[in-house]
Scaffold this motif. Sequence first.
Motif, PDB file in Angstrom:
ATOM      1  N   TRP A 153     -87.609 -23.550 -13.712  1.00 38.56           N
ATOM      2  CA  TRP A 153     -87.914 -24.490 -12.627  1.00 38.56           C
ATOM      3  C   TRP A 153     -86.643 -25.130 -12.068  1.00 38.56           C
ATOM      4  O   TRP A 153     -86.576 -25.459 -10.878  1.00 38.56           O
ATOM      5  CB  TRP A 153     -88.877 -25.561 -13.115  1.00 38.56           C
ATOM      6  CG  TRP A 153     -90.274 -25.062 -13.317  1.00 38.56           C
ATOM      7  CD1 TRP A 153     -90.962 -24.967 -14.496  1.00 38.56           C
ATOM      8  CD2 TRP A 153     -91.153 -24.569 -12.309  1.00 38.56           C
ATOM      9  NE1 TRP A 153     -92.218 -24.440 -14.277  1.00 38.56           N
ATOM     10  CE2 TRP A 153     -92.357 -24.191 -12.946  1.00 38.56           C
ATOM     11  CE3 TRP A 153     -91.045 -24.401 -10.930  1.00 38.56           C
ATOM     12  CZ2 TRP A 153     -93.439 -23.657 -12.257  1.00 38.56           C
ATOM     13  CZ3 TRP A 153     -92.121 -23.874 -10.224  1.00 38.56           C
ATOM     14  CH2 TRP A 153     -93.300 -23.513 -10.889  1.00 38.56           C
ATOM     15  N   GLY A 154     -85.639 -25.312 -12.927  1.00 39.43           N
ATOM     16  CA  GLY A 154     -84.375 -25.859 -12.449  1.00 39.43           C
ATOM     17  C   GLY A 154     -83.695 -24.926 -11.454  1.00 39.43           C
ATOM     18  O   GLY A 154     -83.176 -25.369 -10.429  1.00 39.43           O
ATOM     19  N   LEU A 155     -83.728 -23.632 -11.746  1.00 43.13           N
ATOM     20  CA  LEU A 155     -83.144 -22.658 -10.825  1.00 43.13           C
ATOM     21  C   LEU A 155     -83.886 -22.662  -9.490  1.00 43.13           C
ATOM     22  O   LEU A 155     -83.254 -22.575  -8.425  1.00 43.13           O
ATOM     23  CB  LEU A 155     -83.193 -21.258 -11.449  1.00 43.13           C
ATOM     24  CG  LEU A 155     -82.190 -20.981 -12.571  1.00 43.13           C
ATOM     25  CD1 LEU A 155     -82.489 -19.642 -13.234  1.00 43.13           C
ATOM     26  CD2 LEU A 155     -80.762 -20.999 -12.035  1.00 43.13           C
ATOM     27  N   ILE A 156     -85.197 -22.754  -9.534  1.00 47.48           N
ATOM     28  CA  ILE A 156     -85.977 -22.787  -8.288  1.00 47.48           C
ATOM     29  C   ILE A 156     -85.640 -24.041  -7.490  1.00 47.48           C
ATOM     30  O   ILE A 156     -85.470 -23.992  -6.263  1.00 47.48           O
ATOM     31  CB  ILE A 156     -87.479 -22.721  -8.601  1.00 47.48           C
ATOM     32  CG1 ILE A 156     -87.847 -21.346  -9.174  1.00 47.48           C
ATOM     33  CG2 ILE A 156     -88.314 -23.010  -7.350  1.00 47.48           C
ATOM     34  CD1 ILE A 156     -89.289 -21.233  -9.636  1.00 47.48           C
ATOM     35  N   ALA A 157     -85.540 -25.177  -8.199  1.00 46.40           N
ATOM     36  CA  ALA A 157     -85.313 -26.446  -7.503  1.00 46.40           C
ATOM     37  C   ALA A 157     -83.962 -26.494  -6.803  1.00 46.40           C
ATOM     38  O   ALA A 157     -83.829 -27.107  -5.734  1.00 46.40           O
ATOM     39  CB  ALA A 157     -85.423 -27.604  -8.493  1.00 46.40           C
ATOM     40  N   ILE A 158     -82.943 -25.838  -7.385  1.00 52.96           N
ATOM     41  CA  ILE A 158     -81.598 -25.910  -6.792  1.00 52.96           C
ATOM     42  C   ILE A 158     -81.236 -24.655  -6.014  1.00 52.96           C
ATOM     43  O   ILE A 158     -80.121 -24.559  -5.481  1.00 52.96           O
ATOM     44  CB  ILE A 158     -80.532 -26.141  -7.889  1.00 52.96           C
ATOM     45  CG1 ILE A 158     -80.446 -24.922  -8.815  1.00 52.96           C
ATOM     46  CG2 ILE A 158     -80.814 -27.419  -8.667  1.00 52.96           C
ATOM     47  CD1 ILE A 158     -79.271 -24.990  -9.796  1.00 52.96           C
ATOM     48  N   ALA A 159     -82.151 -23.704  -5.920  1.00 55.23           N
ATOM     49  CA  ALA A 159     -81.838 -22.405  -5.302  1.00 55.23           C
ATOM     50  C   ALA A 159     -81.368 -22.553  -3.859  1.00 55.23           C
ATOM     51  O   ALA A 159     -81.965 -23.289  -3.072  1.00 55.23           O
ATOM     52  CB  ALA A 159     -83.064 -21.500  -5.363  1.00 55.23           C
ATOM     53  N   SER A 160     -80.310 -21.810  -3.562  1.00 54.12           N
ATOM     54  CA  SER A 160     -79.806 -21.792  -2.193  1.00 54.12           C
ATOM     55  C   SER A 160     -79.926 -20.403  -1.577  1.00 54.12           C
ATOM     56  O   SER A 160     -79.580 -20.211  -0.412  1.00 54.12           O
ATOM     57  CB  SER A 160     -78.335 -22.237  -2.157  1.00 54.12           C
ATOM     58  OG  SER A 160     -77.546 -21.390  -2.969  1.00 54.12           O
ATOM     59  N   ASN A 161     -80.407 -19.435  -2.377  1.00 49.43           N
ATOM     60  CA  ASN A 161     -80.595 -18.083  -1.851  1.00 49.43           C
ATOM     61  C   ASN A 161     -81.768 -17.415  -2.567  1.00 49.43           C
ATOM     62  O   ASN A 161     -82.286 -17.922  -3.580  1.00 49.43           O
ATOM     63  CB  ASN A 161     -79.323 -17.248  -1.991  1.00 49.43           C
ATOM     64  CG  ASN A 161     -78.862 -17.128  -3.434  1.00 49.43           C
ATOM     65  OD1 ASN A 161     -79.538 -16.548  -4.272  1.00 49.43           O
ATOM     66  ND2 ASN A 161     -77.692 -17.694  -3.727  1.00 49.43           N
ATOM     67  N   LEU A 167     -84.860 -15.255  -9.784  1.00 44.74           N
ATOM     68  CA  LEU A 167     -84.504 -15.407 -11.188  1.00 44.74           C
ATOM     69  C   LEU A 167     -85.263 -16.583 -11.797  1.00 44.74           C
ATOM     70  O   LEU A 167     -85.784 -16.491 -12.919  1.00 44.74           O
ATOM     71  CB  LEU A 167     -82.997 -15.605 -11.327  1.00 44.74           C
ATOM     72  CG  LEU A 167     -82.483 -15.801 -12.761  1.00 44.74           C
ATOM     73  CD1 LEU A 167     -82.820 -14.597 -13.629  1.00 44.74           C
ATOM     74  CD2 LEU A 167     -80.972 -16.060 -12.758  1.00 44.74           C
ATOM     75  N   GLY A 168     -85.331 -17.684 -11.064  1.00 39.78           N
ATOM     76  CA  GLY A 168     -86.071 -18.846 -11.552  1.00 39.78           C
ATOM     77  C   GLY A 168     -87.554 -18.558 -11.716  1.00 39.78           C
ATOM     78  O   GLY A 168     -88.177 -18.986 -12.692  1.00 39.78           O
ATOM     79  N   ARG A 169     -88.108 -17.805 -10.776  1.00 37.57           N
ATOM     80  CA  ARG A 169     -89.525 -17.451 -10.847  1.00 37.57           C
ATOM     81  C   ARG A 169     -89.797 -16.565 -12.058  1.00 37.57           C
ATOM     82  O   ARG A 169     -90.806 -16.731 -12.750  1.00 37.57           O
ATOM     83  CB  ARG A 169     -89.932 -16.729  -9.560  1.00 37.57           C
ATOM     84  CG  ARG A 169     -91.402 -16.396  -9.419  1.00 37.57           C
ATOM     85  CD  ARG A 169     -92.235 -17.622  -9.261  1.00 37.57           C
ATOM     86  NE  ARG A 169     -93.620 -17.281  -8.901  1.00 37.57           N
ATOM     87  CZ  ARG A 169     -94.651 -18.091  -9.079  1.00 37.57           C
ATOM     88  NH1 ARG A 169     -94.479 -19.289  -9.592  1.00 37.57           N
ATOM     89  NH2 ARG A 169     -95.870 -17.727  -8.722  1.00 37.57           N
ATOM     90  N   LEU A 170     -88.896 -15.637 -12.338  1.00 39.71           N
ATOM     91  CA  LEU A 170     -89.054 -14.739 -13.480  1.00 39.71           C
ATOM     92  C   LEU A 170     -88.971 -15.512 -14.800  1.00 39.71           C
ATOM     93  O   LEU A 170     -89.794 -15.308 -15.705  1.00 39.71           O
ATOM     94  CB  LEU A 170     -87.964 -13.664 -13.438  1.00 39.71           C
ATOM     95  CG  LEU A 170     -88.032 -12.577 -14.511  1.00 39.71           C
ATOM     96  CD1 LEU A 170     -89.264 -11.695 -14.308  1.00 39.71           C
ATOM     97  CD2 LEU A 170     -86.764 -11.725 -14.485  1.00 39.71           C
ATOM     98  N   VAL A 171     -88.011 -16.418 -14.893  1.00 37.97           N
ATOM     99  CA  VAL A 171     -87.831 -17.185 -16.134  1.00 37.97           C
ATOM    100  C   VAL A 171     -88.990 -18.166 -16.338  1.00 37.97           C
ATOM    101  O   VAL A 171     -89.468 -18.341 -17.464  1.00 37.97           O
ATOM    102  CB  VAL A 171     -86.485 -17.934 -16.114  1.00 37.97           C
ATOM    103  CG1 VAL A 171     -86.349 -18.824 -17.340  1.00 37.97           C
ATOM    104  CG2 VAL A 171     -85.334 -16.936 -16.055  1.00 37.97           C
ATOM    105  N   SER A 172     -89.460 -18.799 -15.278  1.00 42.20           N
ATOM    106  CA  SER A 172     -90.610 -19.698 -15.420  1.00 42.20           C
ATOM    107  C   SER A 172     -91.849 -18.913 -15.809  1.00 42.20           C
ATOM    108  O   SER A 172     -92.711 -19.410 -16.547  1.00 42.20           O
ATOM    109  CB  SER A 172     -90.850 -20.478 -14.121  1.00 42.20           C
ATOM    110  OG  SER A 172     -91.171 -19.611 -13.040  1.00 42.20           O
ATOM    111  N   GLY A 173     -91.954 -17.669 -15.341  1.00 48.55           N
ATOM    112  CA  GLY A 173     -93.051 -16.815 -15.767  1.00 48.55           C
ATOM    113  C   GLY A 173     -92.966 -16.484 -17.250  1.00 48.55           C
ATOM    114  O   GLY A 173     -93.981 -16.382 -17.942  1.00 48.55           O
TER     115      GLY A 173
END
Length: 264
Positions: free
Chosen positions: A100-108, A114-120
């Motif tokens: 969720w941290g990667l999704i929240a700060i994603a700029s591309n 990657l964030g969606r895969l890890v949260s899954g």
Amino acid sequence: NAEYMGGNVLQKSHMSWVTIFAAVTASLQGFGLGMAVVFTSSANDAIKAEMFWTPFEESVFSSLVCIGAMIGALFGGSVCARSGRKFTLIVILIPSLLGWGLIAIASNYDVLCLGRLVSGFAVGMASAATPLYISEISDNDHRGQLGALTQLQITLGILLTYVLGLGVSWRVIALLSMVPSALCTLLMFALPESPAWLLSKKQPEEAKRALDQLRGLDSQAEFDQLKADSDANAHISHEHFLHKRYRKPVTIALGLMVLQQFSG
């Protein structure tokens, strides 16, 4: 309390507030699961406006949670068996925060995926550990009621995500999606391990203490039955499920699970 049936005295199971609290705490992972499943439904339009992705990229992003969940479920089941149900519920926080941290700060787009895969992956671990822990800490008379908490929390997570999607930034929703797992982890430190798992690891004294804590009283009768069941299960191997006698019921059970999932 006791009931009489056929001349025998049947002891009624006791459910304490500790058992209820433990089940509610574990089911918080289900709340996070519900938020993860429908995140894209409430956030995709806003993300699309910001990232300018194609319909194919949108579909890939949405489906990555399922791929992560498949891997996470296999990994989570292994960790549950080896390190315990409580430990698994605690460490789910790591992939949850990371994803969720990667999704929240994603700029591309790549970081989003990657964030969606890890949260899954976290979702998969939760789907393996949560119902297992709840079923093993519950008494026979209330296992169905407590087991339903997971599905209830999933539904509440879905509802909250849709409501937040009406006016809250998708980045904020991603940050809020960390909360159920974080809260579960903090509370789990004060709760006991599954007595059934402790018995499977030949730790009867720890299992007895865990069961007494869950029930709020001395639970010798229930512990004796649990230990007898554990001893019986110790002689069961994977080969038993391949025996002709069990082939039909196992096929029906697995078939129903598969059909349920493929029906949406």
